[in-house]
Design a protein around this motif. Sequence first.
Motif, PDB file in Angstrom:
ATOM      1  N   ILE A 134       0.852  -1.206   0.000  1.00 52.82           N
ATOM      2  CA  ILE A 134       0.000   0.000   0.000  1.00 52.82           C
ATOM      3  C   ILE A 134       0.886   1.254   0.000  1.00 52.82           C
ATOM      4  O   ILE A 134       0.626   2.218  -0.734  1.00 52.82           O
ATOM      5  CB  ILE A 134      -0.952  -0.014   1.221  1.00 52.82           C
ATOM      6  CG1 ILE A 134      -1.984  -1.146   1.075  1.00 52.82           C
ATOM      7  CG2 ILE A 134      -1.663   1.331   1.377  1.00 52.82           C
ATOM      8  CD1 ILE A 134      -2.788  -1.429   2.328  1.00 52.82           C
ATOM      9  N   HIS A 135       1.967   1.224   0.789  1.00 53.11           N
ATOM     10  CA  HIS A 135       2.859   2.395   0.854  1.00 53.11           C
ATOM     11  C   HIS A 135       3.629   2.593  -0.457  1.00 53.11           C
ATOM     12  O   HIS A 135       3.910   3.731  -0.843  1.00 53.11           O
ATOM     13  CB  HIS A 135       3.823   2.271   2.042  1.00 53.11           C
ATOM     14  CG  HIS A 135       3.180   2.641   3.345  1.00 53.11           C
ATOM     15  ND1 HIS A 135       2.470   1.741   4.096  1.00 53.11           N
ATOM     16  CD2 HIS A 135       3.112   3.833   4.003  1.00 53.11           C
ATOM     17  CE1 HIS A 135       2.010   2.352   5.177  1.00 53.11           C
ATOM     18  NE2 HIS A 135       2.382   3.607   5.154  1.00 53.11           N
ATOM     19  N   ILE A 136       3.948   1.486  -1.114  1.00 53.39           N
ATOM     20  CA  ILE A 136       4.621   1.622  -2.425  1.00 53.39           C
ATOM     21  C   ILE A 136       3.681   2.319  -3.408  1.00 53.39           C
ATOM     22  O   ILE A 136       4.072   3.234  -4.135  1.00 53.39           O
ATOM     23  CB  ILE A 136       5.082   0.243  -2.953  1.00 53.39           C
ATOM     24  CG1 ILE A 136       6.281  -0.240  -2.137  1.00 53.39           C
ATOM     25  CG2 ILE A 136       5.443   0.312  -4.441  1.00 53.39           C
ATOM     26  CD1 ILE A 136       6.650  -1.696  -2.357  1.00 53.39           C
ATOM     27  N   PHE A 137       2.407   1.918  -3.405  1.00 50.94           N
ATOM     28  CA  PHE A 137       1.435   2.578  -4.295  1.00 50.94           C
ATOM     29  C   PHE A 137       1.202   4.034  -3.867  1.00 50.94           C
ATOM     30  O   PHE A 137       0.951   4.893  -4.706  1.00 50.94           O
ATOM     31  CB  PHE A 137       0.130   1.780  -4.348  1.00 50.94           C
ATOM     32  CG  PHE A 137       0.202   0.625  -5.298  1.00 50.94           C
ATOM     33  CD1 PHE A 137       0.158   0.844  -6.670  1.00 50.94           C
ATOM     34  CD2 PHE A 137       0.366  -0.672  -4.840  1.00 50.94           C
ATOM     35  CE1 PHE A 137       0.252  -0.211  -7.565  1.00 50.94           C
ATOM     36  CE2 PHE A 137       0.458  -1.733  -5.724  1.00 50.94           C
ATOM     37  CZ  PHE A 137       0.405  -1.509  -7.092  1.00 50.94           C
ATOM     38  N   GLY A 143       4.256  10.314  -6.680  1.00 50.42           N
ATOM     39  CA  GLY A 143       5.139  10.573  -7.827  1.00 50.42           C
ATOM     40  C   GLY A 143       4.337  10.961  -9.056  1.00 50.42           C
ATOM     41  O   GLY A 143       4.682  11.914  -9.770  1.00 50.42           O
ATOM     42  N   LEU A 144       3.244  10.234  -9.285  1.00 45.74           N
ATOM     43  CA  LEU A 144       2.383  10.523 -10.434  1.00 45.74           C
ATOM     44  C   LEU A 144       1.783  11.928 -10.312  1.00 45.74           C
ATOM     45  O   LEU A 144       1.730  12.676 -11.305  1.00 45.74           O
ATOM     46  CB  LEU A 144       1.264   9.469 -10.494  1.00 45.74           C
ATOM     47  CG  LEU A 144       0.390   9.446 -11.732  1.00 45.74           C
ATOM     48  CD1 LEU A 144       1.203   9.129 -12.979  1.00 45.74           C
ATOM     49  CD2 LEU A 144      -0.719   8.396 -11.567  1.00 45.74           C
ATOM     50  N   GLY A 145       1.363  12.283  -9.120  1.00 48.24           N
ATOM     51  CA  GLY A 145       0.789  13.617  -8.871  1.00 48.24           C
ATOM     52  C   GLY A 145       1.806  14.709  -9.174  1.00 48.24           C
ATOM     53  O   GLY A 145       1.473  15.730  -9.794  1.00 48.24           O
ATOM     54  N   LEU A 158      10.547  12.533  -0.211  1.00 49.20           N
ATOM     55  CA  LEU A 158       9.191  11.966  -0.299  1.00 49.20           C
ATOM     56  C   LEU A 158       9.214  10.509   0.175  1.00 49.20           C
ATOM     57  O   LEU A 158       8.358  10.088   0.963  1.00 49.20           O
ATOM     58  CB  LEU A 158       8.697  12.042  -1.755  1.00 49.20           C
ATOM     59  CG  LEU A 158       7.291  11.514  -2.024  1.00 49.20           C
ATOM     60  CD1 LEU A 158       6.250  12.347  -1.303  1.00 49.20           C
ATOM     61  CD2 LEU A 158       7.000  11.512  -3.525  1.00 49.20           C
ATOM     62  N   ALA A 159      10.204   9.767  -0.292  1.00 44.01           N
ATOM     63  CA  ALA A 159      10.347   8.370   0.124  1.00 44.01           C
ATOM     64  C   ALA A 159      10.588   8.295   1.629  1.00 44.01           C
ATOM     65  O   ALA A 159      10.020   7.428   2.318  1.00 44.01           O
ATOM     66  CB  ALA A 159      11.500   7.710  -0.631  1.00 44.01           C
ATOM     67  N   ASP A 160      11.390   9.203   2.174  1.00 50.89           N
ATOM     68  CA  ASP A 160      11.654   9.232   3.624  1.00 50.89           C
ATOM     69  C   ASP A 160      10.349   9.374   4.401  1.00 50.89           C
ATOM     70  O   ASP A 160      10.116   8.681   5.406  1.00 50.89           O
ATOM     71  CB  ASP A 160      12.580  10.406   3.978  1.00 50.89           C
ATOM     72  CG  ASP A 160      14.023  10.144   3.548  1.00 50.89           C
ATOM     73  OD1 ASP A 160      14.344   8.973   3.270  1.00 50.89           O
ATOM     74  OD2 ASP A 160      14.810  11.106   3.486  1.00 50.89           O
TER      75      ASP A 160
END
Lengths: 265, 298
Positions: A134-137, A143-145, A158-160
């Motif tokens: 779920i967190h990967i999505f 990222g898509l946004g 963002l990943a952090d």
Amino acid sequence: MLENIFLKTLRDQLVSIFWWSAGFIFLSIYLSYFFPYMSENTAIFKMVDSLPPVIKNLIGDVKFVSTPEGFFNLQPFSYFAPIMILFYSVSRGVGVIAGELENGTLDLLLSKPVSRSGVILQKVLSISLALAIIHIFFFLGMGLGLILFKIEMNIIRLADAIISVFMLSISFLTISVTAGIIFLNKKKAVGLVSGFALISFLINAYAPAVNSFQIARIFSPFYYNSGNSPILNGLDLSHLLIQTFIAVFFLAVSILFFKKRDLYS
Amino acid sequence: MTSPVIRIENLSKYYGKHRGIEDVSFEVERGEIFGYLGPNGAGKTTTIRIMLGFLHSYGGNVNIFDRNIKKNLLTILSRTGYLPGELSLYGNLKVAEFLEYFSNLNKKTEQILIRDLLDRFRCEPDKKISSLSTGNKQKVGIIQAVMNDPDLVILDEPTRGLDPLMRQEFYDLLRELKNKGRTILLSSHVLTEVEKVCDSAAIVRDGKIVTVEDIHSLRTKNYKILEITSKGPLDRRKIRPLKNITGLEFMGNMMKCHLHGDIDPLLKAIGKNYIINIESSSPGLEEVFIKFYGERHA
């Protein structure tokens, strides 16, 4: 996907994983769409500036809201994401043992040659994997946004921030498993963990404005998620270690407690 | 001489101040169908739950396959099949998926045996468990208990919800397992069921073992309640002396009695009198207890 408890638990979550992932992608794109309007709206900054200090602390430093990092730090990373994902962690966590017991299936499960610790470990790992997916999505949605609305920001930060929310969800997962084993009753366990989550959330949120909350803040798992604002400052290794410790500690407590527990029909 | 498959010694369990079981001891030999008989709440399920490691005992020992359950639980469980008294299954799975899952957990798959059992108990493998009736769920529960060909099968009230035809099929299955040398512990509150399939039985009441007997002696202690209605008056002088009749009452052309053993002597005593009706019923377990084990246990 019925080879073992890990895969069966994952199979049971497939529909939930899909909808939760879809929900986080939608939330990410929605907030990204909203950001340009927020960053250009000076009236909001003036309004926030006029609020009492306690409320301002809850919202965060208004000048950051005009930057992508500041905006996303406020939403989704301080409120929406952690609170939403806790629903998943807590509901799944208390169900690990209390759910099987209430469904009446725990007897059959434990009559097979699987240890009690094995049942907990396989289920917790499976729910952790679901949370990770779920967190990967969530990350992909963010990222898509950013791409769709041409927002520039540090993708590592963002990943952090997402890793920090993920670790919070794992902490609450193992706390919920423990509560479920102590009460062997889902409603009571959800009540206890939700109460703890609410209190610890408020303590962390109000701590900057209320002096007496400053020390209490270190007992709040939310502090280790947002205290360092990972999207602005990167992951704090000490916070990450404490989050890991909370998860491992409650996992160990749940296993020890479950091994000693009498299981009535 | 081989050691018993189940050896339970002085087992006790309390739920706080409440009694679960007290000083329970019995043994079950290999290839034996052993009945564990007692009214509801007597302590049958408590004993079974300790045997499977669900409950920790207050005192005593449980050895299965000559191993202590506290130290060798998983090894014992890998050779044991179990049907719980209050069966619940995963409603979101199909019958075949459910059996596949539990077969995998046993780490021993006997696909041919599973297919045979599904045919035998007329179970549809593609049906969702949530759509099954109570009786059909019970059949799936029975299949999962025996599908991995375990050395020991523990069945808690196994015929609950089964129709008479399937009940007979189940009894036949138990006899086949026995012939293969498998050991079966069958917990029940129905005396006639235990009489029908078991070699011996322990009777438990108020958490204590009242007696452990072979089924023949238990059968002689059991009785049937008979009500016979005839066209003409029954010959009381011939019926009264019969040794296998107790509780005899005459009401006009009707008689009521407790019959122990065969009916033939009674029918001969009735002679050529025209019989309108014979009604036969089994006494409740409580009545049997009071009659044969006295107020001491009642």
